[in-house]
Structure formats: C-alpha cells, structure tokens
Design an enzyme around this catalytic site. Structure first.
Site, PDB file in Angstrom:
ATOM      1  N   HIS A 102     -53.485  17.091  34.411  1.00 30.74           N
ATOM      2  CA  HIS A 102     -52.671  18.076  33.960  1.00 30.74           C
ATOM      3  C   HIS A 102     -51.107  17.881  34.539  1.00 30.74           C
ATOM      4  O   HIS A 102     -50.253  18.823  34.501  1.00 30.74           O
ATOM      5  CB  HIS A 102     -52.879  19.548  34.029  1.00 30.74           C
ATOM      6  CG  HIS A 102     -54.340  19.649  33.228  1.00 30.74           C
ATOM      7  ND1 HIS A 102     -55.046  20.702  33.352  1.00 30.74           N
ATOM      8  CD2 HIS A 102     -54.864  18.975  32.053  1.00 30.74           C
ATOM      9  CE1 HIS A 102     -55.992  20.664  32.625  1.00 30.74           C
ATOM     10  NE2 HIS A 102     -55.709  19.738  31.879  1.00 30.74           N
ATOM     11  N   GLN A 143     -57.899  18.897  37.551  1.00 33.40           N
ATOM     12  CA  GLN A 143     -57.082  19.569  36.634  1.00 33.40           C
ATOM     13  C   GLN A 143     -56.157  20.340  37.252  1.00 33.40           C
ATOM     14  O   GLN A 143     -55.330  20.956  36.642  1.00 33.40           O
ATOM     15  CB  GLN A 143     -58.209  20.516  35.662  1.00 33.40           C
ATOM     16  CG  GLN A 143     -59.287  19.682  35.003  1.00 33.40           C
ATOM     17  CD  GLN A 143     -60.249  20.615  34.634  1.00 33.40           C
ATOM     18  OE1 GLN A 143     -60.284  21.246  33.516  1.00 33.40           O
ATOM     19  NE2 GLN A 143     -61.321  20.855  35.284  1.00 33.40           N
TER      20      GLN A 143
END
EC number: 2.3.1.286
Length: 245
Positions: free
Chosen positions: A123, A105
């Site tokens: 992300h 992430q």
C-alpha cells in the site's frame, strides 16, 4: 502441551525453509504504538477519509489533500514510532541468511527501519513522496517541514508514495510472484478483510502447497487456509519461538 509443540514445529519449519514470505498488517505496528487505522475507533471510521485519501481528491485539490493527509496520518509526530520485537525478529531471520521477503499492508516503513531489506510495500509508504513531473523523491522530514510540499526543481506539488483510493496496487504482481516461489507463508497481524491481499493465504496453501502460519489476536474466518494458527500478539508469538531454542 499441544501449543508448545506447535511453536517447536514452526521453529523447525522456519529453520529448514529455503524461502519464507511474511504478510503483515496493522497488528505488526500497533505494538509500536501506531493506531490501527481500520479499527472501530480508527481514522478510517470517519466517513470522509476515503474521499480525502483518494486519487481524485489529490488531482482536484492538491493543497487541501496535503492538509488532510498530514492530519489523518499525523505525520508530524511519526518519528516517535520505533520498530518493535516483531520487526526485529524478521530482520534477524534475514541477517541469519534466510531468503525472506515481507509483503506489508502497513505504510509506516518500520520494517525497513527495523533492518529488513526485502520488503514489498503493498500500500506504499508514508516515508517518502515524489514529484509527479521529474520523479525526484523527498523524505518524510521534507514533508513535515513544508505545509504543502513542492518539488524544489519543478515547483509541482508532491505526490505521496502511499497508494490512494482509486489507485491500482503497483506491487501486486511482484507480491504474487513471490508467493508462487515460497515454501512458507506467515501471516501476521491482519484480519484478511481487504482484497486482493486477503486471497494470498489461499494462493499459498491451495495453489503453491506452501506451509501457512497465521498469527493474529482475532480469528479471521480464513483459519482453514492455515496449517498453524496462533491467536496471539506478534510479540508473544516471537517470544514463544525464541523460548524453544
């Protein structure tokens, strides 16, 4: 004694596993000195940050977007951050011949800098940007050197390779595909509060039947989805595994 036994069991599980998947969050990077953007005092605590980092804001005001983007992520000083023991440990597993994929992430790119080759940036990444017209890529230094980075070929203002608010997760399906192939899922340094990534442990445990391991300083509320829970910093966990050899 039980704690020591858990380290030994996890070490043996990793030794025997054919496919290992690792999900990492902010805790994997805070040990490199990178702030946790989602902490109480982090950058996301500013109510305007979601607007500044949104697809709509980039489309409406790309010059202003880049000003805020650089300020929020402090990209002019980003070269100072280096991979830590956790990053190196995962790269070492890969070097030993393990089939290991990292689902991160984090947007700092430190897994790749640390030597890991199979990384899915859920992300996106701060390390690159691209031209929205011709798709030419540009590195972090280019972004630092230009107040409003533009494509050298098209003169279009660059699009950052970070997933913005309002974007879909382009790598989500690839991540889920990997989950369904894995023997072991290790979750490191994430509070598991952000969907759809928060559902990954349940998929791995309940649907795939993988062995699941959680390494996080704070409890997540999802401990029931894990076979092993280590309430430690990642560096401490790595040291615990290493001392069992």
């Amino acid at each position: 004694m039980i704690f020591v036994q858990q380290f030994e069991e996890v070490r043996l599980i990793l030794e025997k596993a054919k496919k290992i998947t690792v999900l990492t969050g902010a805790g994997a990077s805070t040990e490199s000195g990178i702030p946790d953007f989602r902490s109480a005092n982090g950058l996301y605590a500013d109510a305007n940050v979601e607007m500044y980092l949104s697809r709509g804001y980039y489309n409406r005001s790309p010059k202003e977007f880049w000003k805020h983007y650089k300020e929020i992520f402090q990209i002019n000083t980003f070269h100072q951050y280096k991979p830590n023991r956790g990053h190196r440990f995962l790269a070492e597993l890969e070097e030993q011949g393990k089939d290991i994929t990292i689902l991160t992430q984090n947007i700092d790119g430190l897994h790749q800098v640390g030597g890991s080759k199979h990384v899915i940036d859920l992300h996106g990444t701060l390390q690159t940007a691209h031209c929205p017209k011709c798709k030419t890529g540009y590195d972090l230094q280019y972004m630092i050197d230009h107040e409003v980075p533009r494509c050298q070929k098209c003169n279009f203002i660059l699009n950052p390779d970070v997933v913005l608010y309002g974007d879909t997760l382009p790598q989500y399906q690839n991540a889920v595909k990997r989950l369904y192939e894995t023997d072991v899922l290790i979750v490191m340094g994430t509070s598991l509060k952000v969907q759809p990534v928060a559902s990954f442990p349940e998929i791995a445990k309940r649907e795939v039947g993988a062995t699941t391991v959680l390494v996080n300083e704070e409890l997540t509320g999802q401990e029931y989805n894990f076979d092993y829970v280590f309430q430690n910093k990642i560096g401490e966990f790595v040291e615990g595994l290493s001392s069992r050899k």
